[in-house]
Scaffold this active site. Structure first.
Site, mmCIF file in Angstrom:
data_model
loop_
_atom_site.group_PDB
_atom_site.id
_atom_site.type_symbol
_atom_site.label_atom_id
_atom_site.label_comp_id
_atom_site.label_asym_id
_atom_site.label_seq_id
_atom_site.Cartn_x
_atom_site.Cartn_y
_atom_site.Cartn_z
ATOM 1 N N ASP A 51 -78.222 -25.157 36.818
ATOM 2 C CA ASP A 51 -78.967 -25.418 38.054
ATOM 3 C C ASP A 51 -80.185 -26.293 37.753
ATOM 4 O OD1 ASP A 51 -80.505 -23.493 36.814
ATOM 5 O OD2 ASP A 51 -80.568 -22.112 38.523
ATOM 6 N N LYS A 119 -72.980 -18.026 34.784
ATOM 7 C CA LYS A 119 -74.221 -17.617 34.114
ATOM 8 C C LYS A 119 -75.200 -17.066 35.138
ATOM 9 C CE LYS A 119 -77.240 -20.657 32.106
ATOM 10 N NZ LYS A 119 -78.502 -20.457 32.857
ATOM 11 N N GLU A 188 -83.769 -18.213 26.275
ATOM 12 C CA GLU A 188 -84.580 -19.413 26.497
ATOM 13 C C GLU A 188 -86.047 -19.123 26.194
ATOM 14 O OE1 GLU A 188 -83.975 -21.446 30.233
ATOM 15 O OE2 GLU A 188 -85.721 -22.742 29.934
#
Ligand code: KIV
Length: 271
Positions: A51, A119, A188
């Site tokens: 995204d 995801k 992340e």
């Protein structure tokens, strides 16, 4: 097994075998057929229709405005350009905030988009959603650490899991997500030591972005790697085009460096 030499389709079994055999997994985002085809040819194992399309393609300040329809469209484009790599698609903001929406939207990404994995970003609901998707036979990647869809809650993009309690919580969340059926974990902006510890504890592949070298694979945002992302490049991304003669060479170099454990160095990691 070397992804540079085999041409079989990458599946969840391939990714699991790569973790077991210690072969690093090279991942990258893509948003269209042309780049998907280049990534596939240079040996990327897992392509994410992220995204991040909202920021790097659409020019938004965050990933929040991206819609399901847009994710389906970009997933279709990426799937069309790809033969070997596994394709996973991001579930956009608020598309998995309850069970029925989560199942309906994941099914659309798989059935209409052609994705092979979805995801989801971390939130207290994620474990339940991962379990429901797993029960329906949908492969899932669980994204932990900095989860950009919650940017307004964080109040800025920063490294996650630095405090002891936060590190413990992330480690426990990773364990619960794996238990719920997650096929892949993605970390992340996480300190290298914490990412290494989560990777050592897990039986599923752990992919890092800004999470140091001691994980099972790496992912970066394509437009950062070829230096065309709007705005300032993130500290953990590397411009591979700088030293390369073409986009293909730049992406080939990225795959080589990931496979050989040369990326990321400390310069692109957090302690
Ligand atoms: O959307 C995206 O590109 C991502 C990566 C940062 C992993 O989620």
């Amino acid at each position: 097994m070397s992804s540079q030499t085999i041409s079989e389709k990458v599946t969840t079994r391939t990714l699991k075998a790569m973790k077991t055999e210690g072969e690093r997994i090279a991942c990258m985002t893509a948003y269209d057929a042309a780049f998907s085809s280049v990534l596939d040819k240079v040996g990327v194992d897992l392509i994410l229709v992220g995204d991040s399309v909202g920021m790097v393609v659409q020019g938004h300040a965050t990933t929040i405005p991206v819609s399901m329809e847009e994710m389906v469209y970009h997933t279709q484009l990426v799937v069309r350009g790809n033969e070997r790599a596994m394709v996973m698609a991001d579930m956009p903001f608020m598309s998995y905030s309850n069970g029925p929406d989560c199942l309906k939207n994941a099914a659309t990404l798989i059935k209409t988009g052609g994705a092979e994995m979805v995801k989801l970003e971390w939130g207290e609901l994620e474990i339940d959603m991962v379990r429901r998707l797993t029960e329906c036979g949908i492969p899932v990647c669980a994204h932990l650490g900095l989860t950009p869809q919650a940017i307004h809650k964080y109040g800025g993009y920063r490294v996650q899991g630095r405090e002891e309690y936060a590190a413990k919580k992330m480690q426990e969340d990773a364990r619960l997500l794996e238990e719920a059926g997650a096929d892949v974990l993605l970390l992340e902006c996480v300190p290298e030591g914490l990412a290494a510890s989560i990777t050592a504890d897990s039986n599923v592949p752990v992919i890092g972005i800004g999470a140091g070298a001691r994980v099972d694979g790496q992912i970066l945002v394509l437009y950062d790697v070829i230096d065309i992302a709007p705005g300032k490049r993130t500290r953990f991304s590397k411009n591979y085009l700088e030293q390369a003669g073409s986009i293909q060479d730049a992406l080939k170099q990225y795959v080589t460096e990931v496979k050989e454990g040369l990326f990321p160095t400390k310069e692109y990691s957090f302690s």
